[in-house]
Design a protein around this motif. Structure first.
Motif, PDB file in Angstrom:
ATOM      1  N   LEU A   1      -1.405  -6.159  12.802  1.00  0.00           N
ATOM      2  CA  LEU A   1      -2.465  -6.389  11.957  1.00  0.00           C
ATOM      3  C   LEU A   1      -3.382  -5.536  11.501  1.00  0.00           C
ATOM      4  O   LEU A   1      -3.982  -5.361  10.567  1.00  0.00           O
ATOM      5  CB  LEU A   1      -3.205  -7.566  13.105  1.00  0.00           C
ATOM      6  CG  LEU A   1      -4.624  -8.289  12.204  1.00  0.00           C
ATOM      7  CD1 LEU A   1      -4.031  -9.288  11.136  1.00  0.00           C
ATOM      8  CD2 LEU A   1      -5.017  -9.012  13.253  1.00  0.00           C
ATOM      9  N   TYR A   2      -3.533  -4.582  12.263  1.00  0.00           N
ATOM     10  CA  TYR A   2      -4.478  -3.408  12.079  1.00  0.00           C
ATOM     11  C   TYR A   2      -3.607  -2.316  10.840  1.00  0.00           C
ATOM     12  O   TYR A   2      -4.597  -2.367   9.907  1.00  0.00           O
ATOM     13  CB  TYR A   2      -4.567  -2.396  13.303  1.00  0.00           C
ATOM     14  CG  TYR A   2      -4.904  -0.903  12.785  1.00  0.00           C
ATOM     15  CD1 TYR A   2      -6.439  -0.965  12.333  1.00  0.00           C
ATOM     16  CD2 TYR A   2      -4.227   0.029  12.837  1.00  0.00           C
ATOM     17  CE1 TYR A   2      -7.006   0.435  11.951  1.00  0.00           C
ATOM     18  CE2 TYR A   2      -4.532   1.378  12.467  1.00  0.00           C
ATOM     19  CZ  TYR A   2      -6.039   1.457  12.263  1.00  0.00           C
ATOM     20  OH  TYR A   2      -6.574   2.685  11.764  1.00  0.00           O
ATOM     21  N   VAL A   3      -2.608  -2.173  10.793  1.00  0.00           N
ATOM     22  CA  VAL A   3      -1.844  -1.613   9.841  1.00  0.00           C
ATOM     23  C   VAL A   3      -1.848  -2.289   8.374  1.00  0.00           C
ATOM     24  O   VAL A   3      -2.049  -1.750   7.314  1.00  0.00           O
ATOM     25  CB  VAL A   3      -0.556  -1.244  10.032  1.00  0.00           C
ATOM     26  CG1 VAL A   3       0.466  -0.544   8.904  1.00  0.00           C
ATOM     27  CG2 VAL A   3      -0.246  -0.164  11.561  1.00  0.00           C
ATOM     28  N   TRP A   4      -1.709  -3.618   8.595  1.00  0.00           N
ATOM     29  CA  TRP A   4      -1.876  -4.553   7.346  1.00  0.00           C
ATOM     30  C   TRP A   4      -3.122  -4.540   6.677  1.00  0.00           C
ATOM     31  O   TRP A   4      -3.361  -4.335   5.524  1.00  0.00           O
ATOM     32  CB  TRP A   4      -1.661  -5.887   7.667  1.00  0.00           C
ATOM     33  CG  TRP A   4      -1.624  -6.956   6.750  1.00  0.00           C
ATOM     34  CD1 TRP A   4      -1.688  -6.745   5.415  1.00  0.00           C
ATOM     35  CD2 TRP A   4      -1.983  -8.427   6.860  1.00  0.00           C
ATOM     36  NE1 TRP A   4      -2.068  -7.912   4.784  1.00  0.00           N
ATOM     37  CE2 TRP A   4      -2.088  -9.015   5.370  1.00  0.00           C
ATOM     38  CE3 TRP A   4      -2.158  -9.118   8.082  1.00  0.00           C
ATOM     39  CZ2 TRP A   4      -2.473 -10.197   5.417  1.00  0.00           C
ATOM     40  CZ3 TRP A   4      -2.416 -10.315   7.804  1.00  0.00           C
ATOM     41  CH2 TRP A   4      -2.551 -11.029   6.830  1.00  0.00           C
ATOM     42  N   LEU A   5      -4.276  -4.495   7.599  1.00  0.00           N
ATOM     43  CA  LEU A   5      -5.663  -4.646   6.917  1.00  0.00           C
ATOM     44  C   LEU A   5      -6.224  -3.224   6.714  1.00  0.00           C
ATOM     45  O   LEU A   5      -7.240  -3.186   6.020  1.00  0.00           O
ATOM     46  CB  LEU A   5      -6.480  -5.187   7.771  1.00  0.00           C
ATOM     47  CG  LEU A   5      -6.115  -6.819   8.120  1.00  0.00           C
ATOM     48  CD1 LEU A   5      -6.951  -7.512   9.043  1.00  0.00           C
ATOM     49  CD2 LEU A   5      -6.175  -7.684   6.514  1.00  0.00           C
TER      50      LEU A   5
END
Length: 263
Positions: free
Chosen positions: A188-192
């Motif tokens: 989720l962190y990499v995506w956002l």
């Protein structure tokens, strides 16, 4: 030996005083005006002032040659009239009004060029400490749910170091919350973040959604089995839960590879 001066002084003379002296300089035959270097040397003046003096000499009208034996035919009426000097302006005795200095502005407005873009105002980032308060109860519920589901699907206490450290034991059910939920949060962190290549961002997006859905389904399965008094999960739930550590390892390795590549 010093060069001649005007009026017996070495101080700079105005052009009006130097002009008559410049006219009276002896010039070689065929030369109408003195050179700028000679003016500088004769009158000890700089190059700009010598240039102005030479320009004044060149701007004067050249008098035609007149036969000295011919009678003077100049009409006194045609002689140029010298304008009378203007009367001196007397200063106004009325005192000027006193100007009170205004208070300086407390905030100075910067003045820039019209085509210079105004830098954007710094944006204060939002605080993140409330996430800790949100994560603590969620961590307790998720941890207990996964550990309980792992106990229903065959996960339990194991001895990972037999013959080396026989007394050391660990409950293998903790691998479920650590693997699934940690990967979901990282993806989720990499995506956002927006700081990774497009392929890594797309993979992080869909794998984060899938990881969060699997985590939610795991919590639902545990609470339904626990509410029904089931002591052993069905085979298809056991199969899915047993594959989770391997799936999390593969997705984590793939995401780490895509984050570091720029192809």
């Amino acid at each position: 030996m010093t060069a001649p001066t005007i009026n017996g002084t070495r101080y700079p003379q105005p052009l009006e005083d130097l002009l008559p002296a410049a006219r009276g300089l002896d010039l070689p035959e065929g030369q109408r005006f003195p050179s700028r270097n000679r003016l500088m040397r004769e009158f000890r003046i700089g190059a700009p002032k010598a240039g102005e003096l030479l320009a004044l000499l060149k701007a004067e009208p050249t008098a035609p040659l007149v036969d000295s034996t011919a009678p003077d035919a100049t009409d006194p009426a045609d002689a140029p009239t010298v304008p009378e000097p203007a009367p001196p302006v007397e200063p106004d005795p009325t005192p000027a009004p006193e100007i009170t200095p205004s208070e300086p502005d407390t905030e100075a407005t910067p003045v820039g060029r019209p085509d210079t873009p105004t830098p954007p105002a710094p944006v204060r980032s939002a605080v993140v400490w409330p996430v800790v308060l949100l994560a603590l109860p969620a961590f307790v519920a998720i941890w207990s749910g996964w550990v309980g589901l792992g106990g229903l699907t065959g996960f339990g206490v194991v001895h990972p170091l037999p013959g080396i450290w026989d007394s050391f034991s660990i409950n293998s059910a903790i691998t479920l919350p650590i693997g699934v939920e940690t990967y979901g949060a990282y993806a989720l962190y990499v995506w956002l973040s927006g700081r990774v290549p497009d392929r890594a961002r797309r993979f992080a997006k869909w794998s984060a959604i899938a990881s969060l859905l699997v985590g939610a389904l795991g919590q639902v399965a545990y609470h339904l089995l626990e509410a029904a008094g089931v002591t052993s999960a069905p085979w298809w739930i056991t199969t899915a839960v047993a594959c989770l550590p391997v799936a999390v390892l593969g997705m984590g390795a793939a995401l780490a590879h895509l984050v570091r590549t720029h192809d």
